[in-house]
Design an enzyme around this catalytic site. Structure first.
Site, mmCIF file in Angstrom:
data_model
loop_
_atom_site.group_PDB
_atom_site.id
_atom_site.type_symbol
_atom_site.label_atom_id
_atom_site.label_comp_id
_atom_site.label_asym_id
_atom_site.label_seq_id
_atom_site.Cartn_x
_atom_site.Cartn_y
_atom_site.Cartn_z
ATOM 1 N N THR A 1 0.838 -1.200 0.000
ATOM 2 C CA THR A 1 0.000 0.000 0.000
ATOM 3 C C THR A 1 0.872 1.249 0.000
ATOM 4 O O THR A 1 1.927 1.267 0.636
ATOM 5 C CB THR A 1 -0.900 -0.001 1.248
ATOM 6 O OG1 THR A 1 -1.749 -1.148 1.209
ATOM 7 C CG2 THR A 1 -1.752 1.257 1.328
ATOM 8 N N GLY A 2 0.422 2.275 -0.696
ATOM 9 C CA GLY A 2 1.136 3.547 -0.698
ATOM 10 C C GLY A 2 1.497 3.989 -2.098
ATOM 11 O O GLY A 2 1.226 3.310 -3.092
ATOM 12 N N SER A 3 2.159 5.133 -2.176
ATOM 13 C CA SER A 3 2.427 5.739 -3.479
ATOM 14 C C SER A 3 3.388 4.901 -4.316
ATOM 15 O O SER A 3 3.192 4.758 -5.538
ATOM 16 C CB SER A 3 2.980 7.153 -3.286
ATOM 17 O OG SER A 3 4.141 7.143 -2.464
ATOM 18 N N THR A 4 4.425 4.334 -3.693
ATOM 19 C CA THR A 4 5.364 3.508 -4.453
ATOM 20 C C THR A 4 4.709 2.209 -4.870
ATOM 21 O O THR A 4 4.889 1.738 -6.007
ATOM 22 C CB THR A 4 6.635 3.235 -3.627
ATOM 23 O OG1 THR A 4 7.140 4.464 -3.098
ATOM 24 C CG2 THR A 4 7.716 2.592 -4.482
ATOM 25 N N LYS B 1 6.905 1.045 8.707
ATOM 26 C CA LYS B 1 5.819 1.135 7.752
ATOM 27 C C LYS B 1 4.558 1.574 8.494
ATOM 28 O O LYS B 1 4.500 1.529 9.712
ATOM 29 C CB LYS B 1 5.585 -0.222 7.058
ATOM 30 C CG LYS B 1 6.772 -0.647 6.181
ATOM 31 C CD LYS B 1 6.612 -2.032 5.579
ATOM 32 C CE LYS B 1 5.295 -2.242 4.890
ATOM 33 N NZ LYS B 1 5.053 -1.224 3.836
ATOM 34 N N GLY B 2 3.570 2.003 7.725
ATOM 35 C CA GLY B 2 2.302 2.366 8.347
ATOM 36 C C GLY B 2 1.881 3.792 8.145
ATOM 37 O O GLY B 2 0.870 4.230 8.688
ATOM 38 N N GLY C 1 0.527 4.898 5.654
ATOM 39 C CA GLY C 1 -0.781 4.796 5.019
ATOM 40 C C GLY C 1 -1.800 4.039 5.836
ATOM 41 O O GLY C 1 -2.896 3.739 5.342
ATOM 42 N N GLU D 1 -0.354 -5.314 6.082
ATOM 43 C CA GLU D 1 0.947 -5.447 5.436
ATOM 44 C C GLU D 1 1.798 -6.486 6.149
ATOM 45 O O GLU D 1 2.453 -7.320 5.512
ATOM 46 C CB GLU D 1 1.661 -4.093 5.418
ATOM 47 C CG GLU D 1 1.023 -3.073 4.485
ATOM 48 C CD GLU D 1 1.562 -1.677 4.635
ATOM 49 O OE1 GLU D 1 1.330 -0.862 3.727
ATOM 50 O OE2 GLU D 1 2.211 -1.381 5.656
#
Length: 223
Positions: free
Chosen positions: A32-35, A98-99, A101, A107
């Site tokens: 999840t996320g932009s990348t 991480k997190g 988002g 994840e």
């Protein structure tokens, strides 16, 4: 290259890295996320090479389905060849935060099932010591105050992330001002606080491979 271009470069590199591992029955875990969004877009170009995916968030699942890629419930599966996701921070041991988002728990679950965890990040995410990025902690709502008090005892500055509800129906507390030099131990310690669902340290299950992009291209690092 600007940051978006670096993200695109590592996302493309991730598709190139995993493609030789894929077979018709293979399941790809997607973060999840932009990348991760760039990765999903490039993954669509080779969707005929594998069976389908597992998504770590509803947002990623929606994006995958928009590309015509099958998304499976993790409980329907007994194996997953690879999981690809971004990070908010990574250190030389490929331990991660991480997190950002708010998808950290899902994840972490998907990463636990995958045979290989590939992290994709631009060079701004590289640090010698984790903790500059606030550590997200997913918390049962009724335990918010209790968990915040316990996090204070660990030397952090807990801040409730207002207006955010996870896909699991919980809240996020971001812990600022931590210098995390023993990530595995701290991950277990925070997860042991009653009311904590999960925290954003990926140290017990660190990345196996890091594809990191900078002005000179994409480097591959392995644990």
């Amino acid at each position: 290259m600007n940051q978006d271009q670096l993200k695109q470069a590592v996302a493309r590199a991730a598709v190139d890295y995993i493609r030789p591992k894929l077979e018709a029955h293979a399941i790809v875990g997607v973060g999840t996320g932009s990348t991760a969004n760039f990765f999903i877009d490039y993954l669509a170009e080779i969707k005929a090479d594998f069976r389908g995916t597992v998504a770590s968030s509803e947002a990623s699942a929606e994006r995958l389905r928009g590309h015509g890629i099958e998304v499976y419930d993790l409980n329907e599966l007994d194996s997953m060849v690879v999981y690809v996701d971004g990070a908010d921070e990574t250190n030389p041991r490929l331990e991660l935060i991480k997190g950002g988002g708010a998808a950290l728990t899902r994840e972490k679950i998907v990463a636990a099932v995958a045979e290989e965890f590939v992290c994709i990040a631009d060079a701004s995410k590289w640090v010698d010591c984790l903790g500059s990025f606030p550590l997200p902690v997913e918390v049962i709502p009724m335990a918010r105050a209790h968990v915040a008090r316990e996090l204070l005892k660990l030397g952090g500055d807990p801040v409730y992330r207002r207006g955010v509800t996870t896909d699991n129906g919980n809240i996020i507390i971001d812990v600022h001002n931590l210098k995390i030099d023993q990530a595995t131990a701290l991950e277990a310690q925070i997860n042991g606080i009653v009311g904590v669902v999960c925290n954003g340290l990926f140290a017990q299950r660190a990345a196996d491979v890091l594809l990191i992009g900078d002005k000179d291209g994409v480097r591959t690092l392995k644990r």
